[in-house]
Design a protein around this motif. Structure first.
Motif, PDB file in Angstrom:
ATOM      1  N   TRP A   1       5.960   1.758 -12.713  1.00  0.00           N
ATOM      2  CA  TRP A   1       4.817   2.533 -12.226  1.00  0.00           C
ATOM      3  C   TRP A   1       4.868   2.712 -10.718  1.00  0.00           C
ATOM      4  O   TRP A   1       4.534   3.776 -10.205  1.00  0.00           O
ATOM      5  CB  TRP A   1       3.515   1.825 -12.626  1.00  0.00           C
ATOM      6  N   SER A   2       5.269   1.677 -10.006  1.00  0.00           N
ATOM      7  CA  SER A   2       5.233   1.720  -8.542  1.00  0.00           C
ATOM      8  C   SER A   2       6.207   2.739  -7.951  1.00  0.00           C
ATOM      9  O   SER A   2       6.113   3.073  -6.772  1.00  0.00           O
ATOM     10  CB  SER A   2       5.478   0.335  -7.941  1.00  0.00           C
ATOM     11  N   LYS A   3       7.118   3.271  -8.750  1.00  0.00           N
ATOM     12  CA  LYS A   3       8.077   4.274  -8.264  1.00  0.00           C
ATOM     13  C   LYS A   3       7.349   5.472  -7.647  1.00  0.00           C
ATOM     14  O   LYS A   3       7.766   6.014  -6.628  1.00  0.00           O
ATOM     15  CB  LYS A   3       8.955   4.734  -9.430  1.00  0.00           C
ATOM     16  N   ALA A   4       6.248   5.885  -8.246  1.00  0.00           N
ATOM     17  CA  ALA A   4       5.515   7.072  -7.793  1.00  0.00           C
ATOM     18  C   ALA A   4       4.892   6.894  -6.404  1.00  0.00           C
ATOM     19  O   ALA A   4       4.589   7.874  -5.734  1.00  0.00           O
ATOM     20  CB  ALA A   4       4.418   7.426  -8.790  1.00  0.00           C
TER      21      ALA A   4
ATOM     22  N   HIS B   1      10.641  -2.150  -4.928  1.00  0.00           N
ATOM     23  CA  HIS B   1       9.557  -1.177  -5.089  1.00  0.00           C
ATOM     24  C   HIS B   1       9.928   0.170  -4.456  1.00  0.00           C
ATOM     25  O   HIS B   1       9.533   1.219  -4.958  1.00  0.00           O
ATOM     26  CB  HIS B   1       8.267  -1.687  -4.449  1.00  0.00           C
ATOM     27  N   ASN B   2      10.676   0.127  -3.379  1.00  0.00           N
ATOM     28  CA  ASN B   2      11.021   1.342  -2.650  1.00  0.00           C
ATOM     29  C   ASN B   2      12.390   1.907  -3.014  1.00  0.00           C
ATOM     30  O   ASN B   2      12.806   2.919  -2.458  1.00  0.00           O
ATOM     31  CB  ASN B   2      10.947   1.080  -1.137  1.00  0.00           C
ATOM     32  N   SER B   3      13.092   1.285  -3.955  1.00  0.00           N
ATOM     33  CA  SER B   3      14.457   1.709  -4.282  1.00  0.00           C
ATOM     34  C   SER B   3      14.497   2.756  -5.392  1.00  0.00           C
ATOM     35  O   SER B   3      13.551   2.928  -6.154  1.00  0.00           O
ATOM     36  CB  SER B   3      15.298   0.506  -4.700  1.00  0.00           C
TER      37      SER B   3
ATOM     38  N   TYR C   1       0.835  -1.201   0.000  1.00  0.00           N
ATOM     39  CA  TYR C   1       0.000   0.000   0.000  1.00  0.00           C
ATOM     40  C   TYR C   1       0.866   1.246   0.000  1.00  0.00           C
ATOM     41  O   TYR C   1       1.884   1.315   0.684  1.00  0.00           O
ATOM     42  CB  TYR C   1      -0.910   0.003   1.238  1.00  0.00           C
ATOM     43  N   SER C   2       0.418   2.237  -0.765  1.00  0.00           N
ATOM     44  CA  SER C   2       1.069   3.541  -0.798  1.00  0.00           C
ATOM     45  C   SER C   2       0.138   4.575  -0.190  1.00  0.00           C
ATOM     46  O   SER C   2      -0.930   4.856  -0.741  1.00  0.00           O
ATOM     47  CB  SER C   2       1.395   3.947  -2.239  1.00  0.00           C
TER      48      SER C   2
END
Length: 97
Positions: free
Chosen positions: A39-42, A31-33, A9-10
């Motif tokens: 897409w998940s970078k945002a 995902h957090n790097s 979850y973001s």
């Protein structure tokens, strides 16, 4: 490693991300790097919401696709609240793997 279907979850995006992995610890780090250009970078930082341990990577993929097909935050929240939902998923996708 144990194959899993996972939901992260973001808070920033107020969105869930559904995936599968054979190494969840490594995957959430990605995902957090800063190396993540997907897409998940945002949505960084992503936090673990739900992990569903599976018997095979194929089963994890089928569960991932099923959850995505529901297109429902309500369903995702129910998965976390009601263990029988997860048991049903594991049973539903165990014979075909």
């Amino acid at each position: 490693m144990i194959p899993v279907a996972y939901i992260i979850y973001s808070e920033k995006l107020k969105k869930f991300y559904i995936g599968k992995s054979e190494n969840f610890s490594k995957r959430i780090l990605f995902h957090n790097s800063d190396e993540n250009e997907k897409w998940s970078k945002a949505g960084r930082p992503w936090i673990e919401f739900l992990i569903i341990p599976c018997h095979t990577f194929e089963q994890a993929g089928k569960i991932e696709r099923f959850i995505k097909a529901q297109k429902s935050k309500k369903y995702i929240l129910q998965l976390k609240e009601k263990s029988e939902y997860i048991e049903n998923l594991l049973g539903r996708f165990s014979n075909n793997c």
